[in-house]
Design a protein around this motif. Structure first.
Motif, PDB file in Angstrom:
ATOM      1  N   VAL A  29       0.837  -1.208   0.000  1.00 54.85           N
ATOM      2  CA  VAL A  29       0.000   0.000   0.000  1.00 54.85           C
ATOM      3  C   VAL A  29       0.868   1.252   0.000  1.00 54.85           C
ATOM      4  CG1 VAL A  29      -1.610   1.337   1.410  1.00 54.85           C
ATOM      5  CG2 VAL A  29      -2.005  -1.097   1.063  1.00 54.85           C
ATOM      6  N   LEU A  30       1.873   1.281   0.854  1.00 56.02           N
ATOM      7  CA  LEU A  30       2.755   2.447   0.915  1.00 56.02           C
ATOM      8  C   LEU A  30       3.517   2.633  -0.393  1.00 56.02           C
ATOM      9  CD1 LEU A  30       4.158   2.118   4.546  1.00 56.02           C
ATOM     10  CD2 LEU A  30       2.979   4.117   3.629  1.00 56.02           C
ATOM     11  N   VAL A  66       9.719   2.247   8.901  1.00 56.53           N
ATOM     12  CA  VAL A  66      10.690   1.467   8.134  1.00 56.53           C
ATOM     13  C   VAL A  66      10.172   1.185   6.725  1.00 56.53           C
ATOM     14  CG1 VAL A  66      11.935  -0.719   8.012  1.00 56.53           C
ATOM     15  CG2 VAL A  66      11.642   0.413  10.218  1.00 56.53           C
ATOM     16  N   SER A  67       8.895   0.813   6.604  1.00 56.91           N
ATOM     17  CA  SER A  67       8.340   0.488   5.295  1.00 56.91           C
ATOM     18  C   SER A  67       8.329   1.708   4.371  1.00 56.91           C
ATOM     19  CB  SER A  67       6.916  -0.061   5.446  1.00 56.91           C
ATOM     20  OG  SER A  67       6.906  -1.233   6.212  1.00 56.91           O
ATOM     21  N   ALA A  68       7.940   2.863   4.914  1.00 53.29           N
ATOM     22  CA  ALA A  68       7.897   4.077   4.098  1.00 53.29           C
ATOM     23  C   ALA A  68       9.296   4.493   3.665  1.00 53.29           C
ATOM     24  CB  ALA A  68       7.226   5.206   4.875  1.00 53.29           C
ATOM     25  N   ALA A  69      10.260   4.413   4.586  1.00 52.90           N
ATOM     26  CA  ALA A  69      11.644   4.775   4.233  1.00 52.90           C
ATOM     27  C   ALA A  69      12.179   3.854   3.144  1.00 52.90           C
ATOM     28  CB  ALA A  69      12.533   4.713   5.477  1.00 52.90           C
ATOM     29  N   THR A  70      11.875   2.568   3.266  1.00 53.02           N
ATOM     30  CA  THR A  70      12.325   1.617   2.256  1.00 53.02           C
ATOM     31  C   THR A  70      11.667   1.892   0.910  1.00 53.02           C
ATOM     32  OG1 THR A  70      12.573  -0.057   3.993  1.00 53.02           O
ATOM     33  CG2 THR A  70      12.557  -0.835   1.712  1.00 53.02           C
ATOM     34  N   SER A 188       5.800  12.056  -0.193  1.00 54.72           N
ATOM     35  CA  SER A 188       4.975  11.659   0.945  1.00 54.72           C
ATOM     36  C   SER A 188       5.618  10.530   1.738  1.00 54.72           C
ATOM     37  CB  SER A 188       3.597  11.229   0.450  1.00 54.72           C
ATOM     38  OG  SER A 188       2.860  10.603   1.473  1.00 54.72           O
ATOM     39  N   LEU A 189       6.255   9.591   1.057  1.00 59.97           N
ATOM     40  CA  LEU A 189       6.888   8.473   1.753  1.00 59.97           C
ATOM     41  C   LEU A 189       7.959   8.954   2.726  1.00 59.97           C
ATOM     42  CD1 LEU A 189       7.204   5.928  -1.187  1.00 59.97           C
ATOM     43  CD2 LEU A 189       5.795   5.651   0.860  1.00 59.97           C
ATOM     44  N   VAL A 190       8.716   9.974   2.336  1.00 57.72           N
ATOM     45  CA  VAL A 190       9.742  10.518   3.231  1.00 57.72           C
ATOM     46  C   VAL A 190       9.090  11.202   4.426  1.00 57.72           C
ATOM     47  CG1 VAL A 190      11.666  12.137   3.415  1.00 57.72           C
ATOM     48  CG2 VAL A 190      11.367  10.788   1.334  1.00 57.72           C
ATOM     49  N   VAL A 191       8.033  11.990   4.172  1.00 54.67           N
ATOM     50  CA  VAL A 191       7.320  12.663   5.261  1.00 54.67           C
ATOM     51  C   VAL A 191       6.732  11.638   6.230  1.00 54.67           C
ATOM     52  CG1 VAL A 191       5.421  14.210   5.861  1.00 54.67           C
ATOM     53  CG2 VAL A 191       6.787  14.653   3.802  1.00 54.67           C
ATOM     54  N   VAL A 192       6.108  10.609   5.684  1.00 52.57           N
ATOM     55  CA  VAL A 192       5.500   9.560   6.508  1.00 52.57           C
ATOM     56  C   VAL A 192       6.561   8.866   7.366  1.00 52.57           C
ATOM     57  CG1 VAL A 192       4.402   7.284   6.412  1.00 52.57           C
ATOM     58  CG2 VAL A 192       3.509   9.164   5.025  1.00 52.57           C
ATOM     59  N   ALA A 193       7.699   8.547   6.774  1.00 54.50           N
ATOM     60  CA  ALA A 193       8.770   7.886   7.522  1.00 54.50           C
ATOM     61  C   ALA A 193       9.274   8.771   8.663  1.00 54.50           C
ATOM     62  CB  ALA A 193       9.920   7.531   6.582  1.00 54.50           C
ATOM     63  N   LEU A 194       9.494  10.045   8.375  1.00 52.06           N
ATOM     64  CA  LEU A 194       9.989  10.973   9.399  1.00 52.06           C
ATOM     65  C   LEU A 194       8.952  11.194  10.497  1.00 52.06           C
ATOM     66  CD1 LEU A 194      11.734  13.611   7.103  1.00 52.06           C
ATOM     67  CD2 LEU A 194      12.866  12.012   8.659  1.00 52.06           C
ATOM     68  N   ASN A 195       7.698  11.412  10.105  1.00 49.61           N
ATOM     69  CA  ASN A 195       6.634  11.615  11.095  1.00 49.61           C
ATOM     70  C   ASN A 195       6.495  10.403  12.010  1.00 49.61           C
ATOM     71  OD1 ASN A 195       5.903  14.151  10.265  1.00 49.61           O
ATOM     72  ND2 ASN A 195       4.068  13.541   9.168  1.00 49.61           N
ATOM     73  N   SER A 196       6.500   9.221  11.415  1.00 56.85           N
ATOM     74  CA  SER A 196       6.307   8.003  12.199  1.00 56.85           C
ATOM     75  C   SER A 196       7.469   7.767  13.152  1.00 56.85           C
ATOM     76  CB  SER A 196       6.129   6.805  11.261  1.00 56.85           C
ATOM     77  OG  SER A 196       5.009   6.973  10.423  1.00 56.85           O
ATOM     78  N   ALA A 197       8.702   7.966  12.669  1.00 60.52           N
ATOM     79  CA  ALA A 197       9.870   7.781  13.531  1.00 60.52           C
ATOM     80  C   ALA A 197       9.867   8.783  14.680  1.00 60.52           C
ATOM     81  CB  ALA A 197      11.145   7.918  12.702  1.00 60.52           C
ATOM     82  N   THR A 198       9.470  10.016  14.397  1.00 65.12           N
ATOM     83  CA  THR A 198       9.424  11.041  15.438  1.00 65.12           C
ATOM     84  C   THR A 198       8.377  10.699  16.495  1.00 65.12           C
ATOM     85  OG1 THR A 198      10.068  12.719  13.819  1.00 65.12           O
ATOM     86  CG2 THR A 198       9.114  13.506  15.876  1.00 65.12           C
ATOM     87  N   ALA A 199       7.173  10.310  16.052  1.00 62.52           N
ATOM     88  CA  ALA A 199       6.113   9.951  17.005  1.00 62.52           C
ATOM     89  C   ALA A 199       6.513   8.739  17.830  1.00 62.52           C
ATOM     90  CB  ALA A 199       4.811   9.679  16.253  1.00 62.52           C
ATOM     91  N   LEU A 200       7.192   7.771  17.211  1.00 59.27           N
ATOM     92  CA  LEU A 200       7.651   6.590  17.949  1.00 59.27           C
ATOM     93  C   LEU A 200       8.622   6.988  19.054  1.00 59.27           C
ATOM     94  CD1 LEU A 200       7.672   3.481  18.188  1.00 59.27           C
ATOM     95  CD2 LEU A 200       9.580   3.475  16.568  1.00 59.27           C
ATOM     96  N   ALA A 201       9.511   7.915  18.750  1.00 60.03           N
ATOM     97  CA  ALA A 201      10.457   8.390  19.767  1.00 60.03           C
ATOM     98  C   ALA A 201       9.724   9.086  20.917  1.00 60.03           C
ATOM     99  CB  ALA A 201      11.459   9.349  19.131  1.00 60.03           C
ATOM    100  N   ILE A 219       7.602  -5.841   9.965  1.00 59.96           N
ATOM    101  CA  ILE A 219       8.553  -4.938   9.308  1.00 59.96           C
ATOM    102  C   ILE A 219       9.274  -5.644   8.160  1.00 59.96           C
ATOM    103  CG2 ILE A 219      10.781  -3.760   9.626  1.00 59.96           C
ATOM    104  CD1 ILE A 219       9.753  -2.886  12.389  1.00 59.96           C
ATOM    105  N   VAL A 220       9.669  -6.895   8.383  1.00 58.87           N
ATOM    106  CA  VAL A 220      10.338  -7.651   7.313  1.00 58.87           C
ATOM    107  C   VAL A 220       9.432  -7.741   6.088  1.00 58.87           C
ATOM    108  CG1 VAL A 220      11.219  -9.918   6.630  1.00 58.87           C
ATOM    109  CG2 VAL A 220      11.804  -8.980   8.878  1.00 58.87           C
ATOM    110  N   GLY A 221       8.165  -8.119   6.319  1.00 63.87           N
ATOM    111  CA  GLY A 221       7.225  -8.176   5.207  1.00 63.87           C
ATOM    112  C   GLY A 221       7.007  -6.816   4.584  1.00 63.87           C
ATOM    113  N   GLY A 222       6.958  -5.775   5.411  1.00 61.64           N
ATOM    114  CA  GLY A 222       6.750  -4.425   4.913  1.00 61.64           C
ATOM    115  C   GLY A 222       7.873  -3.942   4.017  1.00 61.64           C
ATOM    116  N   VAL A 223       9.098  -4.265   4.378  1.00 68.04           N
ATOM    117  CA  VAL A 223      10.251  -3.875   3.560  1.00 68.04           C
ATOM    118  C   VAL A 223      10.167  -4.527   2.186  1.00 68.04           C
ATOM    119  CG1 VAL A 223      12.749  -4.126   3.316  1.00 68.04           C
ATOM    120  CG2 VAL A 223      11.781  -3.381   5.502  1.00 68.04           C
TER     121      VAL A 223
END
Length: 264
Positions: A29-30, A66-70, A188-201, A219-223
């Motif tokens: 999907v991503l 991780v999936s969005a960054a990949t 959008s994928l970069v924004v999503v990856a950054l937003n998600s990593a920030t919220a996780l922190a 995560i493995v499947g997502g990559v």
């Protein structure tokens, strides 16, 4: 009650297979539309793996980041990512992300589940409207004032519901910067990856309650799914993908509300 409270791999073959399939779906999907990973991840963590709402939205952030960054990497190679604008969007939304992450710790679980269903319906509407819009950003009216407003709003959604907000980022990038849809999706994928990593922190206090074995397999499947889908992106009409996904979101949202309010 959590289905897998202390021993997430009691049924290792089944659990691993389910986690990998869920990850593939999230990554696909991503990779295909640049949004929507969390709306697959959160219901899966709740209904398949027995996570609480807070645990599900927190684990979702790790998977989506991780999936969005990949998925962004193939887009970078073909120049479909605007890094400067992605960093601007992310930085403007950090305050919202922090506020959302803190609010998530005090909001009742039922409110999070129902609120997430509402977010899914909003995503469905955004996807459907996007599928009706013109391609390639032709004569798009710029709306610069939307940038800080949407960035903060997406930050709030990310912090509370564990969503990356791609379903709002894509149309916002088209409206604010006049990006063609392909570039908006990649950025959008970069924004999503950054937003998600920030919220996780920001949600560090919820980490200890999560059985991380399951999210790691997701995560493995997502990559894998994200890389494959990003490389196949040009072979499927974007409008078909968006409309199909919008229909799926509506069905999932209706089920989540029914399960939370009627079956529980």
């Amino acid at each position: 009650p959590t289905a897998i409270p202390d021993h997430p791999l009691e049924r290792p073959t089944v659990i691993i297979a389910e986690a990998l399939v869920v990850g593939l779906a999230i990554g696909a999907v991503l990779g295909l539309i640049g949004a929507g990973g969390a709306v697959v991840a959160v219901p899966a963590f709740i209904y398949l793996f027995g996570f609480s709402a807070v645990e599900a939205t927190t684990a979702s952030l790790a998977v989506v980041a991780v999936s969005a960054a990949t998925g962004a990497l193939p887009r970078l190679r073909i120049n479909q990512v605007r890094v400067k604008q992605a960093l601007l969007f992310w930085s403007l939304g950090i305050v919202g992300t922090f506020a959302g992450a803190r609010l998530a710790t005090v909001i009742p679980e039922l409110v999070i589940v129902v609120g997430f269903a509402v977010v899914m319906l909003g995503a469905a509407v955004a996807m459907w409207r996007k599928s009706l819009a013109k391609e390639a950003g032709e004569d798009v009216a710029r709306a610069g004032w939307l940038l800080p407003v949407v960035a903060v709003a997406i930050g709030l959604l990310t912090g509370i519901f564990g969503v990356g907000g791609g379903f709002l980022v894509v149309p916002a990038l088209v409206l604010v910067f006049g990006f063609p849809f392909a570039i908006a999706t990649g950025t959008s994928l970069v924004v999503v990856a950054l937003n998600s990593a920030t919220a996780l922190a920001f949600k560090y206090d919820a980490w200890s309650g999560i059985s991380w074995e399951i999210p790691l397999f997701v995560i493995v499947g997502g990559v894998v799914g994200s890389v494959v889908a990003s490389n196949l992106n040009h072979g499927i009409p974007q409008r078909i993908l968006e409309r199909t996904f919008a229909g799926l979101l509506v069905a999932l949202a209706v089920w989540m509300v029914f399960e939370a309010l009627v079956l529980s």
